[in-house]
Design a protein around this motif. Structure first.
Motif, PDB file in Angstrom:
ATOM      1  N   GLU A 103      28.158   8.589  66.947  1.00 54.27           N
ATOM      2  CA  GLU A 103      28.635   9.459  68.028  1.00 54.27           C
ATOM      3  C   GLU A 103      29.085  10.811  67.495  1.00 54.27           C
ATOM      4  O   GLU A 103      28.740  11.854  68.047  1.00 54.27           O
ATOM      5  CB  GLU A 103      29.788   8.786  68.781  1.00 54.27           C
ATOM      6  CG  GLU A 103      29.305   7.713  69.752  1.00 54.27           C
ATOM      7  CD  GLU A 103      30.417   6.800  70.227  1.00 54.27           C
ATOM      8  OE1 GLU A 103      30.151   5.956  71.080  1.00 54.27           O
ATOM      9  OE2 GLU A 103      31.560   6.925  69.727  1.00 54.27           O
ATOM     10  N   LEU A 104      29.861  10.803  66.416  1.00 55.13           N
ATOM     11  CA  LEU A 104      30.342  12.083  65.895  1.00 55.13           C
ATOM     12  C   LEU A 104      29.205  12.889  65.283  1.00 55.13           C
ATOM     13  O   LEU A 104      29.195  14.115  65.352  1.00 55.13           O
ATOM     14  CB  LEU A 104      31.466  11.883  64.870  1.00 55.13           C
ATOM     15  CG  LEU A 104      32.843  11.960  65.533  1.00 55.13           C
ATOM     16  CD1 LEU A 104      33.237  10.619  66.101  1.00 55.13           C
ATOM     17  CD2 LEU A 104      33.883  12.504  64.584  1.00 55.13           C
ATOM     18  N   HIS A 105      28.268  12.179  64.697  1.00 58.93           N
ATOM     19  CA  HIS A 105      27.162  12.869  64.043  1.00 58.93           C
ATOM     20  C   HIS A 105      26.206  13.455  65.075  1.00 58.93           C
ATOM     21  O   HIS A 105      25.793  14.610  64.984  1.00 58.93           O
ATOM     22  CB  HIS A 105      26.419  11.881  63.135  1.00 58.93           C
ATOM     23  CG  HIS A 105      25.401  12.527  62.265  1.00 58.93           C
ATOM     24  ND1 HIS A 105      24.061  12.551  62.568  1.00 58.93           N
ATOM     25  CD2 HIS A 105      25.526  13.181  61.099  1.00 58.93           C
ATOM     26  CE1 HIS A 105      23.407  13.192  61.625  1.00 58.93           C
ATOM     27  NE2 HIS A 105      24.268  13.593  60.719  1.00 58.93           N
ATOM     28  N   GLY A 106      25.893  12.683  66.090  1.00 56.56           N
ATOM     29  CA  GLY A 106      24.877  13.111  67.049  1.00 56.56           C
ATOM     30  C   GLY A 106      25.435  13.765  68.305  1.00 56.56           C
ATOM     31  O   GLY A 106      24.760  14.568  68.931  1.00 56.56           O
ATOM     32  N   ARG A 107      26.660  13.429  68.685  1.00 61.24           N
ATOM     33  CA  ARG A 107      27.231  13.913  69.939  1.00 61.24           C
ATOM     34  C   ARG A 107      28.647  14.435  69.736  1.00 61.24           C
ATOM     35  O   ARG A 107      29.600  13.854  70.265  1.00 61.24           O
ATOM     36  CB  ARG A 107      27.292  12.760  70.955  1.00 61.24           C
ATOM     37  CG  ARG A 107      25.992  12.472  71.655  1.00 61.24           C
ATOM     38  CD  ARG A 107      25.844  13.400  72.830  1.00 61.24           C
ATOM     39  NE  ARG A 107      24.432  13.495  73.215  1.00 61.24           N
ATOM     40  CZ  ARG A 107      23.939  14.529  73.874  1.00 61.24           C
ATOM     41  NH1 ARG A 107      24.726  15.550  74.191  1.00 61.24           N
ATOM     42  NH2 ARG A 107      22.664  14.581  74.198  1.00 61.24           N
ATOM     43  N   PRO A 108      28.816  15.500  68.997  1.00 63.25           N
ATOM     44  CA  PRO A 108      30.169  16.029  68.822  1.00 63.25           C
ATOM     45  C   PRO A 108      30.746  16.448  70.165  1.00 63.25           C
ATOM     46  O   PRO A 108      30.004  16.923  71.031  1.00 63.25           O
ATOM     47  CB  PRO A 108      29.991  17.248  67.908  1.00 63.25           C
ATOM     48  CG  PRO A 108      28.560  17.287  67.524  1.00 63.25           C
ATOM     49  CD  PRO A 108      27.790  16.327  68.366  1.00 63.25           C
ATOM     50  N   ALA A 109      32.037  16.260  70.375  1.00 63.11           N
ATOM     51  CA  ALA A 109      32.645  16.519  71.677  1.00 63.11           C
ATOM     52  C   ALA A 109      32.830  17.999  71.943  1.00 63.11           C
ATOM     53  O   ALA A 109      32.846  18.418  73.084  1.00 63.11           O
ATOM     54  CB  ALA A 109      33.993  15.795  71.768  1.00 63.11           C
ATOM     55  N   ALA A 159      26.101  27.641  70.697  1.00 65.08           N
ATOM     56  CA  ALA A 159      24.942  26.766  70.525  1.00 65.08           C
ATOM     57  C   ALA A 159      24.931  26.298  69.080  1.00 65.08           C
ATOM     58  O   ALA A 159      24.968  27.116  68.160  1.00 65.08           O
ATOM     59  CB  ALA A 159      23.662  27.509  70.856  1.00 65.08           C
ATOM     60  N   ALA A 160      24.942  24.958  68.885  1.00 64.84           N
ATOM     61  CA  ALA A 160      25.074  24.409  67.538  1.00 64.84           C
ATOM     62  C   ALA A 160      23.835  23.612  67.174  1.00 64.84           C
ATOM     63  O   ALA A 160      23.323  22.833  67.969  1.00 64.84           O
ATOM     64  CB  ALA A 160      26.309  23.515  67.467  1.00 64.84           C
ATOM     65  N   VAL A 161      23.366  23.815  65.946  1.00 65.11           N
ATOM     66  CA  VAL A 161      22.223  23.037  65.465  1.00 65.11           C
ATOM     67  C   VAL A 161      22.340  22.881  63.948  1.00 65.11           C
ATOM     68  O   VAL A 161      22.833  23.754  63.252  1.00 65.11           O
ATOM     69  CB  VAL A 161      20.885  23.701  65.877  1.00 65.11           C
ATOM     70  CG1 VAL A 161      20.702  25.051  65.206  1.00 65.11           C
ATOM     71  CG2 VAL A 161      19.701  22.789  65.568  1.00 65.11           C
ATOM     72  N   VAL A 205      16.278  22.870  62.393  1.00 64.37           N
ATOM     73  CA  VAL A 205      15.600  24.144  62.637  1.00 64.37           C
ATOM     74  C   VAL A 205      14.253  24.067  61.910  1.00 64.37           C
ATOM     75  O   VAL A 205      14.215  23.784  60.716  1.00 64.37           O
ATOM     76  CB  VAL A 205      16.438  25.320  62.091  1.00 64.37           C
ATOM     77  CG1 VAL A 205      15.720  26.642  62.350  1.00 64.37           C
ATOM     78  CG2 VAL A 205      17.823  25.326  62.718  1.00 64.37           C
ATOM     79  N   ARG A 206      13.153  24.246  62.672  1.00 57.95           N
ATOM     80  CA  ARG A 206      11.835  24.062  62.060  1.00 57.95           C
ATOM     81  C   ARG A 206      11.135  25.404  61.885  1.00 57.95           C
ATOM     82  O   ARG A 206      11.201  26.263  62.768  1.00 57.95           O
ATOM     83  CB  ARG A 206      10.938  23.186  62.935  1.00 57.95           C
ATOM     84  CG  ARG A 206      11.558  21.904  63.343  1.00 57.95           C
ATOM     85  CD  ARG A 206      10.549  20.781  63.475  1.00 57.95           C
ATOM     86  NE  ARG A 206      11.253  19.521  63.438  1.00 57.95           N
ATOM     87  CZ  ARG A 206      11.657  18.932  62.321  1.00 57.95           C
ATOM     88  NH1 ARG A 206      11.379  19.469  61.152  1.00 57.95           N
ATOM     89  NH2 ARG A 206      12.329  17.795  62.352  1.00 57.95           N
ATOM     90  N   ILE A 207      10.468  25.550  60.786  1.00 58.68           N
ATOM     91  CA  ILE A 207       9.613  26.719  60.594  1.00 58.68           C
ATOM     92  C   ILE A 207       8.287  26.421  61.279  1.00 58.68           C
ATOM     93  O   ILE A 207       7.688  25.375  61.057  1.00 58.68           O
ATOM     94  CB  ILE A 207       9.418  27.012  59.101  1.00 58.68           C
ATOM     95  CG1 ILE A 207      10.763  27.487  58.529  1.00 58.68           C
ATOM     96  CG2 ILE A 207       8.325  28.048  58.882  1.00 58.68           C
ATOM     97  CD1 ILE A 207      10.735  27.936  57.114  1.00 58.68           C
ATOM     98  N   PRO A 218      14.909  21.322  71.756  1.00 63.63           N
ATOM     99  CA  PRO A 218      16.002  21.441  72.744  1.00 63.63           C
ATOM    100  C   PRO A 218      16.985  20.277  72.694  1.00 63.63           C
ATOM    101  O   PRO A 218      18.174  20.445  72.962  1.00 63.63           O
ATOM    102  CB  PRO A 218      15.263  21.473  74.075  1.00 63.63           C
ATOM    103  CG  PRO A 218      13.898  21.967  73.756  1.00 63.63           C
ATOM    104  CD  PRO A 218      13.579  21.467  72.375  1.00 63.63           C
ATOM    105  N   ALA A 219      16.506  19.076  72.339  1.00 62.36           N
ATOM    106  CA  ALA A 219      17.412  17.929  72.286  1.00 62.36           C
ATOM    107  C   ALA A 219      18.388  18.053  71.132  1.00 62.36           C
ATOM    108  O   ALA A 219      19.461  17.448  71.134  1.00 62.36           O
ATOM    109  CB  ALA A 219      16.602  16.641  72.134  1.00 62.36           C
ATOM    110  N   ARG A 220      18.043  18.866  70.129  1.00 62.39           N
ATOM    111  CA  ARG A 220      18.887  18.990  68.925  1.00 62.39           C
ATOM    112  C   ARG A 220      19.813  20.200  68.968  1.00 62.39           C
ATOM    113  O   ARG A 220      20.655  20.340  68.109  1.00 62.39           O
ATOM    114  CB  ARG A 220      17.991  19.121  67.689  1.00 62.39           C
ATOM    115  CG  ARG A 220      17.023  17.985  67.511  1.00 62.39           C
ATOM    116  CD  ARG A 220      17.741  16.761  67.031  1.00 62.39           C
ATOM    117  NE  ARG A 220      16.791  15.753  66.632  1.00 62.39           N
ATOM    118  CZ  ARG A 220      17.146  14.652  65.964  1.00 62.39           C
ATOM    119  NH1 ARG A 220      18.390  14.445  65.649  1.00 62.39           N
ATOM    120  NH2 ARG A 220      16.241  13.765  65.634  1.00 62.39           N
ATOM    121  N   LEU A 221      19.587  21.072  69.926  1.00 66.23           N
ATOM    122  CA  LEU A 221      20.457  22.246  70.048  1.00 66.23           C
ATOM    123  C   LEU A 221      21.523  21.926  71.085  1.00 66.23           C
ATOM    124  O   LEU A 221      21.235  21.783  72.262  1.00 66.23           O
ATOM    125  CB  LEU A 221      19.641  23.474  70.475  1.00 66.23           C
ATOM    126  CG  LEU A 221      20.447  24.775  70.581  1.00 66.23           C
ATOM    127  CD1 LEU A 221      20.739  25.339  69.197  1.00 66.23           C
ATOM    128  CD2 LEU A 221      19.702  25.804  71.414  1.00 66.23           C
TER     129      LEU A 221
END
Lengths: 289, 354
Positions: B224-230, B281-283, B288-290, B344-347
């Motif tokens: 949860e903390l890794h993937g969904r920070p509050a 906006a956090a990623v 981040v992909r080239i 978009p799911a990761r940003l």
């Protein structure tokens, strides 16, 4: 040439280099003002006015009046030094943390050491003397607390305690406070924490403190005369030496007494340090910190 | 002390120093056998929380309960918790055996019992050959193991660990981390572990409590903390290295369009966001992909070699700095022009206010 460079390098690794020359003035000072007079005194003690080289020593130990000064002095100095160390421990232990007013309290506890023996003696005479406040408040016959053993004893405690207290406080501050906290989390109450953790780590420091306060007390002179009974119960060894030197002008005998004084001090210190060497004397930190 | 308890409850635990609130309203229920990590930057209140639990600091407000027994009024020696200190706090005048036996002796157990359990704990941390040594004769890792053995030998209802690995070198830290995990699995002791290292917390704990300025930011599993920070502070601490201060343009349910500084990206909103709101906006760099041909153009500025991957710092034409990862095989070099895209799911798009 290469050889001499290597030699200099090897010497430098052992701490021998030109900077060592800076020690010469200090060393000369010590030799001139301590070592030479000391050796001169020792030499003098073996050249008595009559008899062989040891006759002054023989004379001292043959005469009960002289010999007993050793015991008289030990009877004063050992309990006074012990009391000073033992009383310092709980007070320093309470004061080891940081709290408001610590500096003021420390100053108050240390002031007596700056007053000097004579002022302390005067205070004792006024306070504890036969017509002093203490005896005027106390009902009944006056208690004799000056011009005898107790006067000197109190004086030694008053002047020796600050010294012992400061030393013990600094030894205590060197002990990592988290050690006691760790002991607490392991179920040790305050007495157990003190007895099992702090005291063993403090003990070598207490031994050193005892030695230093003992030496101070053993060479007591002014208070033994001023608040003691210098002809009787507080005829300490330094008084005996003084009398030989300035009343009878027997310098070899005075030197003999001084040497005996030093020897007795060394014996006591050796005994205490022997005990100390049995203790843990390493680091007082709890880890790599 | 170790007889089955169900849960340890922290109820609004607070601690002030002077006027400053170092820990505010920490409320947490720790289940028996759980491994909890208190995580946060230095000064966040995590060590204060631990010392309050241990009884080394009195609480200003709140309570600590072991089932229905109130603990916060008890002195540390009567709480029955084990603690591993940051500097280990081993008794320097006692041997390894003496250190480990100390707590058992304080409980007045029989000599044989003390000996048996001490031996067992020393075996558990694999220090049999060193049992007679003084702490000063041990290496840092060995001292650490003594500290752990000393704390767990009492089978305490709770083990408290205060950044126990922070004094070790990198290799030893990894070894000891595994060791702590192994011990926790074999003994099942309820543990509260304080650290500022998010990787350590993620790898060890069942649940994490992230603190900032004395306040709880998020409580949850490592996933949860890794993937969904509050909030974006949590994201910042959990390795979302790219924090872009932008403005929300469009918000449509599960997607938010954000723009600003010449960027136009799509992300996932976390929390309530209205079009026009300032957002962060956090990623993560690894998300981040080239991309070839499409995406935002940027210029490579710094390249750090990390073995299989390289960490790249790039800058857009408007001066926005971006951190990203790339395969080392592509050999990016400073000055290269690249284009990047973000899934978009990761940003994650957070309101900037919290």
């Amino acid at each position: 040439m290469r050889h001499s460079t290597a030699l200099r390098h090897r010497l430098a690794e052992r701490g021998i280099d030109r900077q060592l020359l800076l020690l010469v003035p200090a060393a000369a000072f010590v030799v001139l003002l301590f070592v030479y007079p000391f050796l001169y005194g020792v030499g003098l003690s073996f050249q008595p006015e009559r008899g062989g080289p040891f006759s002054a020593y023989r004379e001292f130990f043959a005469d009960a009046y002289q010999r007993d000064t050793i015991l008289t002095t030990l009877r004063l100095a050992l309990p006074a030094a012990l009391l000073n160390v033992v009383a310092s421990v709980p007070i320093a232990y309470r004061m080891r943390g940081r709290f408001r007013g610590k500096r003021l309290l420390t100053t108050l506890l240390v002031v007596p050491v700056t007053l000097g023996t004579v002022l302390t003696a005067q205070g004792l005479l006024n306070f504890l003397g036969p017509t002093g406040w203490f005896n005027r408040i106390l009902p009944g016959d006056p208690v004799r607390l000056t011009n005898n053993y107790w006067g000197v004893f109190f004086s030694l405690v008053i002047t020796g305690f600050p010294f012992a207290f400061l030393l013990v406080l600094s030894y205590l501050s060197g002990i990592d406070p988290t050690l006691e906290r760790a002991a607490a989390t392991l179920g040790a109450g305050s007495w157990q924490r003190f007895r099992r953790i702090t005291l063993p780590l403090l003990a070598p420091g207490l031994a050193t403190t005892f030695c230093l306060t003992f030496v101070l007390a053993f060479s007591v002179f002014p208070s033994a005369v001023l608040v003691g009974d210098p002809a009787g119960s507080t005829r300490v060894i330094s008084i005996a030496a003084y009398e030989e030197a300035y009343v009878r002008y027997d310098y070899p005998m005075a030197a003999t007494i001084a040497v005996i004084m030093g020897a007795v001090e060394l014996l006591v210190i050796a005994a205490v340090l022997g005990w100390r060497s049995l203790l843990y004397t390493g680091s007082t930190a709890g880890g790599k910190g | 002390m170790t007889e089955g308890f169900a849960e340890l409850r922290l109820d609004g635990v607070s601690r002030s120093f002077g006027g400053h609130e170092a820990l505010a309203d920490l409320t947490l229920t720790i289940r028996r056998g759980e491994f909890i990590a208190l995580l946060g930057p230095s000064g966040c209140g995590k060590s204060t929380a631990l010392n309050c639990l241990a009884g080394l600091l009195p609480l200003t407000r709140g309570g600590i309960w072991l089932d229905d027994r109130r603990l916060d009024t008890l002195p540390p020696e009567r709480r029955g918790f084990g603690m591993v200190f940051q500097n280990y706090a081993l008794f320097p005048h006692m041997s390894v055996r003496g250190n480990v036996a100390f707590g058992l002796q304080m409980r007045h157990l029989s000599r044989a019992e003390v000996r048996r359990r001490t031996d067992e704990a020393i075996r558990l941390v694999r220090l049999e050959e060193h049992a007679a040594k003084l702490p000063g004769q041990l290496s840092g890792g060995q001292q650490q193991r003594v500290a752990i053995a000393r704390a767990v030998v009492l089978e305490p209802s709770l083990v408290l660990m205060d950044e126990p690995l922070s004094n070790l070198d990198a290799k030893l830290r990894l070894e000891m981390r595994t060791e702590i995990r192994r011990l926790h699995q074999s003994l099942g002791l309820t543990t509260v572990y304080v650290t500022h290292d998010q990787e350590e917390a993620l790898s060890l704990a069942d649940r994490l409590v992230l603190l900032r300025d004395g306040r709880t930011q998020q409580v949850g599993t490592p996933e949860e903390l890794h993937g969904r920070p509050a909030n974006w502070h949590v994201a910042d601490f959990m390795g979302y290295r790219n924090l872009l201060r932008l403005r929300a343009a469009t918000v449509t349910g599960a997607e938010a369009g954000v723009e600003g500084d010449g960027l136009r990206l799509t992300g996932t909103p976390v929390g309530v966001i209205q079009p026009g709101d300032p957002v962060v906006a956090a990623v993560r760099p690894e998300d981040v992909r080239i991309a070839e041909g499409a995406g935002v153009p940027a210029t490579v500025e710094v390249v750090e070699y990390h073995g299989r991957e390289v960490a790249v710092e790039a800058r857009t034409a408007e001066g926005v700095r971006l951190y990203l990862r790339d395969a080392a095989a592509t050999r990016p070099a400073p000055g290269d022009k690249v284009q990047f895209t973000v899934d978009p799911a990761r940003l994650l798009v957070f309101p900037a206010s919290t």
